[in-house]
Design a protein around this motif. Sequence first.
Motif, mmCIF file in Angstrom:
data_model
loop_
_atom_site.group_PDB
_atom_site.id
_atom_site.type_symbol
_atom_site.label_atom_id
_atom_site.label_comp_id
_atom_site.label_asym_id
_atom_site.label_seq_id
_atom_site.Cartn_x
_atom_site.Cartn_y
_atom_site.Cartn_z
ATOM 1 N N GLN A 27 0.841 -1.189 0.000
ATOM 2 C CA GLN A 27 0.000 0.000 0.000
ATOM 3 C C GLN A 27 0.888 1.255 0.000
ATOM 4 O OE1 GLN A 27 -3.095 -0.133 -0.399
ATOM 5 N NE2 GLN A 27 -4.065 -1.789 0.710
ATOM 6 N N ILE A 32 -2.683 4.932 2.717
ATOM 7 C CA ILE A 32 -2.737 4.644 4.155
ATOM 8 C C ILE A 32 -3.127 5.885 4.935
ATOM 9 C CG2 ILE A 32 -1.327 4.005 6.151
ATOM 10 C CD1 ILE A 32 0.248 2.166 4.246
ATOM 11 N N GLU A 35 -6.813 6.740 4.527
ATOM 12 C CA GLU A 35 -7.666 5.899 5.361
ATOM 13 C C GLU A 35 -7.556 6.273 6.836
ATOM 14 O OE1 GLU A 35 -9.970 4.011 4.498
ATOM 15 O OE2 GLU A 35 -9.561 3.740 2.366
ATOM 16 N N TYR A 43 -12.713 0.471 5.997
ATOM 17 C CA TYR A 43 -11.370 -0.111 5.897
ATOM 18 C C TYR A 43 -10.791 -0.310 7.305
ATOM 19 C CZ TYR A 43 -6.475 -0.506 4.276
ATOM 20 O OH TYR A 43 -5.195 -0.925 4.020
ATOM 21 N N MET A 45 -7.625 -0.934 9.450
ATOM 22 C CA MET A 45 -6.178 -0.831 9.390
ATOM 23 C C MET A 45 -5.546 -1.877 10.302
ATOM 24 S SD MET A 45 -5.735 3.327 9.314
ATOM 25 C CE MET A 45 -4.234 3.248 8.325
ATOM 26 N N ASP A 73 -0.523 -1.502 7.474
ATOM 27 C CA ASP A 73 -0.719 -0.056 7.419
ATOM 28 C C ASP A 73 0.168 0.675 8.415
ATOM 29 O OD1 ASP A 73 -3.252 -0.120 5.663
ATOM 30 O OD2 ASP A 73 -3.754 -1.454 7.325
ATOM 31 N N ALA A 144 4.552 2.951 4.997
ATOM 32 C CA ALA A 144 3.645 2.630 6.106
ATOM 33 C C ALA A 144 3.735 3.736 7.146
ATOM 34 C CB ALA A 144 4.006 1.285 6.736
ATOM 35 N N ARG A 287 -10.969 -4.523 3.865
ATOM 36 C CA ARG A 287 -9.721 -3.855 3.508
ATOM 37 C C ARG A 287 -9.928 -3.030 2.247
ATOM 38 N NH1 ARG A 287 -5.345 -3.193 6.510
ATOM 39 N NH2 ARG A 287 -3.894 -3.801 4.872
#
Length: 292
Positions: A27, A32, A35, A43, A45, A73, A144, A287
């Motif tokens: 991702q 990330i 979200e 979603y 995490m 994440d 991340a 997700r």
Amino acid sequence: MRPFLKSSVLRLAVLLALTIWSCKPQQPIAHILAEFHNPSSSYVMVAAHRAAHNGYPENSLPAIRHAIDLGVDIIELDVKVTTDSVVVINHDRTIDRTTNGTGDPEAYAWKDLQQFRLEMPDGTLTNERIATFEEALLLVKGKAMIDIDIKTSHLKPIVDVITQTDTWDHIFFFDNDYLALQEVRDRQPGAMLMPRAYSYQMADSALMLFKPPVVHIDHSFYTEEVCQLIQNHGARICLNALGTQDSIIRSGSLQKALDNLLKYQANIIQTDEPELLIPALEAIGRRTSGKQ
């Protein structure tokens, strides 16, 4: 649907999700962060506790790389500061359990800590050394977020490293010591915080004090009432799978664990089993972005 059939269907879905998920690229940080700042999203995490350390030393660079490869994440790391102000990654009060050395890491200079090597939980010695926080940040940057579990009273060096690596948007700080969190905010007014709460009243106080993007709660008061309070303040809800729920996940009872973890809309789950939790969440459509 009968419980055993429901469980079998989920296991098949998880196997399919694992196949698809293993082929997906990691991702990007933009997704990330989007979200993270959208608490109404469906979603869920996933935060890797002490990085993804199954098969790797905890809080190590290989465990961090593995977490990135898994597509987590958030990577949770514990920080300490040496006598010469180098920020290092270590959880315990001493290095006895995790290395072939002994004593408080904050009583060592960085060059002296480098003589030790990290151990696996079974005591197997590896070639890995204690990592610096800077190394971890540069490895994770763009891939991340990092949840910093504050394990030191020396906060300035931590703030300085984040500034030097230009990673403030990747970072949030976790603690149940609200004075420590306030010091972080005093040093960096825009710093993101995740206060830990042990009751509805403590969660309410944390929300009023810090207006945080996320609040960490415990299963002992994981209720619809407290989750509604947090959601009404525009924050995400972080819950641990550590211990009981991770054991249920490892046993293969994925549906039971997911029911326990998601029943009141927790939407950040910290786990020692990201390899199993991520595809399980994929299999039930948690997700992907969208309103809850």
